[in-house]
Write an enzyme that holds these catalytic residues in place. Structure first.
Site, mmCIF file in Angstrom:
data_model
loop_
_atom_site.group_PDB
_atom_site.id
_atom_site.type_symbol
_atom_site.label_atom_id
_atom_site.label_comp_id
_atom_site.label_asym_id
_atom_site.label_seq_id
_atom_site.Cartn_x
_atom_site.Cartn_y
_atom_site.Cartn_z
ATOM 1 N N SER A 23 52.431 100.758 4.218
ATOM 2 C CA SER A 23 52.810 102.070 3.699
ATOM 3 C C SER A 23 53.893 101.953 2.615
ATOM 4 O O SER A 23 54.861 101.202 2.764
ATOM 5 C CB SER A 23 53.327 102.930 4.850
ATOM 6 O OG SER A 23 53.704 104.201 4.367
ATOM 7 N N ILE A 73 63.771 104.171 -1.860
ATOM 8 C CA ILE A 73 62.927 105.180 -2.519
ATOM 9 C C ILE A 73 63.194 106.557 -1.918
ATOM 10 O O ILE A 73 63.247 107.556 -2.635
ATOM 11 C CB ILE A 73 61.420 104.833 -2.350
ATOM 12 C CG1 ILE A 73 61.124 103.386 -2.784
ATOM 13 C CG2 ILE A 73 60.538 105.844 -3.086
ATOM 14 C CD1 ILE A 73 61.262 103.104 -4.234
ATOM 15 N N LEU A 75 61.328 108.227 0.429
ATOM 16 C CA LEU A 75 60.119 109.014 0.707
ATOM 17 C C LEU A 75 59.810 110.049 -0.371
ATOM 18 O O LEU A 75 59.564 111.226 -0.076
ATOM 19 C CB LEU A 75 60.199 109.653 2.105
ATOM 20 C CG LEU A 75 60.251 108.630 3.240
ATOM 21 C CD1 LEU A 75 60.372 109.316 4.590
ATOM 22 C CD2 LEU A 75 59.036 107.713 3.234
ATOM 23 N N CYS A 132 63.177 107.581 10.087
ATOM 24 C CA CYS A 132 63.687 108.671 9.252
ATOM 25 C C CYS A 132 64.867 109.311 9.971
ATOM 26 O O CYS A 132 64.875 109.383 11.198
ATOM 27 C CB CYS A 132 62.629 109.762 9.091
ATOM 28 S SG CYS A 132 61.118 109.200 8.340
ATOM 29 N N LYS A 169 55.335 103.354 14.183
ATOM 30 C CA LYS A 169 55.876 102.252 13.379
ATOM 31 C C LYS A 169 57.350 102.058 13.719
ATOM 32 O O LYS A 169 58.173 102.949 13.509
ATOM 33 C CB LYS A 169 55.693 102.540 11.887
ATOM 34 C CG LYS A 169 56.169 101.372 11.032
ATOM 35 C CD LYS A 169 55.655 101.469 9.635
ATOM 36 C CE LYS A 169 56.172 100.350 8.764
ATOM 37 N NZ LYS A 169 55.733 100.485 7.382
HETATM 38 C C1 FMN Z 1 59.015 100.124 -2.035
HETATM 39 C C2 FMN Z 1 58.720 100.273 -0.578
HETATM 40 C C3 FMN Z 1 58.388 101.524 -0.064
HETATM 41 C C4 FMN Z 1 58.109 101.680 1.302
HETATM 42 N N1 FMN Z 1 57.759 102.912 1.776
HETATM 43 C C5 FMN Z 1 57.429 103.052 3.085
HETATM 44 C C6 FMN Z 1 56.964 104.292 3.582
HETATM 45 O O1 FMN Z 1 56.803 105.283 2.864
HETATM 46 N N2 FMN Z 1 56.675 104.381 4.909
HETATM 47 C C7 FMN Z 1 56.788 103.316 5.762
HETATM 48 O O2 FMN Z 1 56.489 103.447 6.957
HETATM 49 N N3 FMN Z 1 57.196 102.100 5.300
HETATM 50 C C8 FMN Z 1 57.504 101.954 3.997
HETATM 51 N N4 FMN Z 1 57.887 100.729 3.526
HETATM 52 C C9 FMN Z 1 57.966 99.584 4.461
HETATM 53 C C10 FMN Z 1 56.681 98.758 4.416
HETATM 54 O O3 FMN Z 1 55.545 99.512 4.787
HETATM 55 C C11 FMN Z 1 56.793 97.517 5.321
HETATM 56 O O4 FMN Z 1 56.976 97.946 6.662
HETATM 57 C C12 FMN Z 1 57.950 96.614 4.941
HETATM 58 O O5 FMN Z 1 58.125 96.568 3.538
HETATM 59 C C13 FMN Z 1 57.770 95.187 5.444
HETATM 60 O O6 FMN Z 1 56.600 94.591 4.930
HETATM 61 P P1 FMN Z 1 56.612 93.623 3.602
HETATM 62 O O7 FMN Z 1 57.700 92.628 3.811
HETATM 63 O O8 FMN Z 1 55.236 93.019 3.542
HETATM 64 O O9 FMN Z 1 56.897 94.518 2.453
HETATM 65 C C14 FMN Z 1 58.177 100.552 2.165
HETATM 66 C C15 FMN Z 1 58.506 99.301 1.644
HETATM 67 C C16 FMN Z 1 58.766 99.134 0.298
HETATM 68 C C17 FMN Z 1 59.102 97.763 -0.225
#
Ligand code: FMN
Length: 313
Positions: A23, A73, A75, A132, A169
Site C-alpha cells: 500500500s 506522506i 495519507l 493512524c 496491517k
Molecule cells: C511512500 C510510502 C507510502 C506508504 N503509504 C502507505 C499507506 O498508504 N498505507 C499503508 O498501509 N502503508 C503504507 N506504506 C507502508 C508500506 O505499505 C510498507 O508496509 C512498508 O513500506 C514496508 O515495506 P517496504 O520496505 O517494501 O517498502 C507506505 C510506504 C511508503 C514508502
C-alpha cells in the site's frame, strides 16, 4: 519452465502468485501498468484510502537513509468517492485482483469506509491500515494498543460481507506484536499484514533541523527487513494457522522466500518499486526460480518451514 506452480490460496482467495504491491507504493496500479500487466500480480494493494480527500503532510516528505527511506506522506488521497469511481473501477476492468487498504482517524470512519468498500464489486480483500492517529484518543496510534486496534477491526468486520477477508496491517512499533495480533484476530480479522513502517527521524546537516516537514516519518526498505521477518516469525510461531502477508524491504525473489519460510503465505513489495518499477514481476519470476532450485513445487510447501528445522527464537 521451472515446474513450479506459484498459485496460492490466501484466506480462501485464489491468487496466481504470492506477490503483491504494498500500500502507498504503487497508488492504484495505473503507473505500474506501463511496466507490466498488473493483472499478472498476485494482487494490487491500493494506497490507503480515507473518507475525505486529503492533501497530506507538509513537504519535504521523503528522506533517504542507509538501506531505506523515511516518508511522511500523511495519507494524501482523493477520498473514497473518487477512489471507487476511478481507481477501483479501473482495476476491476483491468482484471487485477484488488486488496483495498482503508485508513481512518476514528472507529466510525473505518466502519463507514468498510461498508462502502465491502459493497463494491471487484474487491478481493480489505486491508485495514491501523497505523493512524486516533483523534478520539489523544492521537494515539490504533495499532499500538490492543483495545483500539480491536475496536477498529471489529467495526470493519461488522460492515463487510463474510466472504471478503479482512487483513489487519500491524505496526512493528510495539513491545509485543503477538499481543496485538491476538487481539485483532479475536476481533474478527481473517489475517494479518506485517509490517507497516517504523517511526524514524532524520536531521539535515545544513539546517540542523529535521529533514521532513512532518518531523517524523516511516522507515521502509531493506533496513527494516530483519525486523519484519522477526514479526512474521513470532506471530507464526504463536498462531500457525493465521494467514500472514509479509512486508518489509523485499527486493529479490530470495527476500520473498525468506518471508514464506518465516510463516507468510504471501508478500508485498513496496519501496523497491520507487527505483525499479518492474520489481514486483521480477520478484515473481525470481521466486519461481528460487523454489525450483530447491526442488519445491509450490509456495504453500514452504510456509513456516524455517520453524521446523530448529528451535531458534
Ligand atoms: C511512500 C510510502 C507510502 C506508504 N503509504 C502507505 C499507506 O498508504 N498505507 C499503508 O498501509 N502503508 C503504507 N506504506 C507502508 C508500506 O505499505 C510498507 O508496509 C512498508 O513500506 C514496508 O515495506 P517496504 O520496505 O517494501 O517498502 C507506505 C510506504 C511508503 C514508502
Amino acid at each position: 519452465m521451472t515446474g513450479v506452480d506459484l498459485a496460492i490460496d490466501l484466506a480462501g482467495v485464489a491468487l496466481p502468485n504470492p506477490v503483491m504491491t504494498a500500500s502507498g507504493c504503487a497508488a492504484a496500479g495505473r503507473e505500474l501498468d506501463q511496466f507490466f500487466d498488473v493483472s499478472e500480480l498476485g494482487a494490487v494493494v491500493t494506497k490507503s484510502i480515507m473518507r475525505d480527500p486529503r492533501s497530506g503532510r507538509p513537504t519535504p516528505r521523503m528522506a533517504e537513509t542507509p538501506s531505506g527511506m523515511l516518508n511522511s506522506i500523511g495519507l494524501q488521497g482523493p477520498g473514497i468517492d473518487s477512489f471507487l469511481a476511478n481507481d477501483l473501477s479501473w482495476l476491476t476492468q483491468r482484471g487485477a485482483r484488488t486488496i483495498v487498504s482503508i485508513a481512518g482517524s476514528a472507529v466510525g470512519e473505518y466502519a463507514e469506509l468498510a461498508s462502502r468498500v465491502g459493497a463494491s464489486a471487484g474487491v478481493s480483500a480489505i486491508e485495514v491500515n491501523i497505523s493512524c492517529p486516533n483523534v478520539e484518543n489523544r492521537g494515539l496510534v490504533f495499532a499500538c494498543d490492543p483495545a483500539p486496534a480491536s475496536s477498529v477491526i471489529a467495526a470493519v468486520r461488522g460492515e463487510v460481507p463474510s466472504e471478503i477477508p479482512v487483513f489487519a496491517k500491524l505496526s512493528p512499533d510495539v513491545t509485543d506484536i503477538v499481543t496485538i495480533a491476538d487481539a485483532v484476530m479475536s476481533a474478527g480479522a481473517t489475517g494479518l499484514s506485517m509490517i507497516n513502517t517504523l517511526l524514524g527521524i532524520a536531521i539535515d546537516p545544513d539546517t540542523l533541523r529535521p529533514v521532513l516537514g512532518g518531523v517524523t516519518g516511516g522507515l521502509s526498505g531493506p533496513a527494516i527487513r530483519p525486523v519484519a521477518l522477526r514479526c512474521v516469525w513470532q506471530v507464526h510461531a504463536a498462531m500457525p494457522d493465521v494467514p500472514i502477508i509479509g512486508i518489509g524491504g523485499i527486493r529479490t525473489g530470495f527476500d520473498a522466500l525468506e518471508f514464506l519460510l518465516a510463516g507468510a503465505t504471501a508478500v508485498q513489495v513496496g519501496t523497491v518499486i520507487f527505483h525499479d518499477p518492474s520489481a514486483p514481476m521480477r520478484i515473481v519470476s525470481e521466486l519461481a526460480a528460487e523454489l525450483a532450485d530447491r526442488g519445491i513445487k509450490s509456495p504453500a510447501e514452504v510456509v513456516g518451514f524455517a520453524h521446523r528445522s530448529g528451535d531458534a527464537e
